[in-house]
Design an enzyme around this catalytic site. Sequence first.
Site, short mmCIF file in Angstrom:
data_model
loop_
_atom_site.label_atom_id
_atom_site.label_comp_id
_atom_site.label_asym_id
_atom_site.label_seq_id
_atom_site.Cartn_x
_atom_site.Cartn_y
_atom_site.Cartn_z
N HIS A 62 -2.89 -74.96 19.73
CA HIS A 62 -2.64 -76.06 20.65
C HIS A 62 -3.58 -76.07 21.85
O HIS A 62 -4.04 -75.01 22.29
CB HIS A 62 -1.21 -75.97 21.20
CG HIS A 62 -0.17 -75.87 20.15
ND1 HIS A 62 0.98 -75.13 20.33
CD2 HIS A 62 -0.08 -76.38 18.90
CE1 HIS A 62 1.73 -75.22 19.25
NE2 HIS A 62 1.11 -75.96 18.36
N LYS A 72 -3.62 -71.25 31.20
CA LYS A 72 -2.31 -70.64 30.92
C LYS A 72 -2.39 -69.13 31.12
O LYS A 72 -3.41 -68.51 30.82
CB LYS A 72 -1.88 -70.90 29.47
CG LYS A 72 -1.59 -72.33 29.14
CD LYS A 72 -0.99 -72.44 27.75
CE LYS A 72 -2.03 -72.84 26.76
NZ LYS A 72 -1.50 -73.20 25.45
N TYR A 132 5.20 -68.72 29.45
CA TYR A 132 3.94 -69.36 29.80
C TYR A 132 3.97 -69.78 31.27
O TYR A 132 4.92 -70.43 31.70
CB TYR A 132 3.76 -70.67 29.04
CG TYR A 132 3.73 -70.60 27.55
CD1 TYR A 132 2.54 -70.75 26.87
CD2 TYR A 132 4.90 -70.47 26.81
CE1 TYR A 132 2.50 -70.75 25.49
CE2 TYR A 132 4.87 -70.46 25.43
CZ TYR A 132 3.67 -70.61 24.77
OH TYR A 132 3.65 -70.61 23.41
N ASP A 168 2.24 -78.45 13.25
CA ASP A 168 1.16 -77.46 13.24
C ASP A 168 0.45 -77.43 11.88
O ASP A 168 -0.76 -77.24 11.82
CB ASP A 168 1.71 -76.07 13.59
CG ASP A 168 2.06 -75.95 15.07
OD1 ASP A 168 1.72 -76.84 15.87
OD2 ASP A 168 2.70 -74.93 15.43
#
Length: 180
Positions: A62, A72, A132, A168
């Site tokens: 992603h 991130k 995250y 995905d």
Amino acid sequence: MIFTESPLSGAYVVELERLVDERGFFARSYCADEFAARGLGPELRQCSVSYNARKGTLRGMHYQGAPHEEHKLVRCTAGAIFDVIVDIRASSPTYRRWFAAELSSANRTALFIPSGFAHGFMSLSDDAEVYYMISVPHAPQSSRGYRWNDPAFAIQWPMAPAVLSARDADYPLLNPPGGV
């Protein structure tokens, strides 16, 4: 915190610098000043959690497209994951290269992922939880991805996925046969 640059420019493995005593330890897990001193992007503004019930759950690869690119800081707070990043910056000398780190509740290691990287992971245990810290709010209209098994990246996953979402599985290849 202890910053170790990965082989992919701008991405860092971040380890805790522990202050140990008879109670256990105390450690800083994020400091905007320490990140800024290394030129590692803006402050992190949003936090999210991903729970993965089964070993072999694969999420990825992603990224957020313009104008919502994100940095991130990823940490595994329960269980263990095989965390993977791919450099998708076409102008980068490490374009299409991948790097992986095992993140776990036992090693308490984090991975800093700058914008311009696709990110994914595979759970190495049941009940794996991933935390995250993200630089920008999620923008669903900018969500993008590449196929987890894209031959352009040749990621060496530790096992075949046991759980994979339809989204995905259906992401495009970087260089589809016959072109786009």
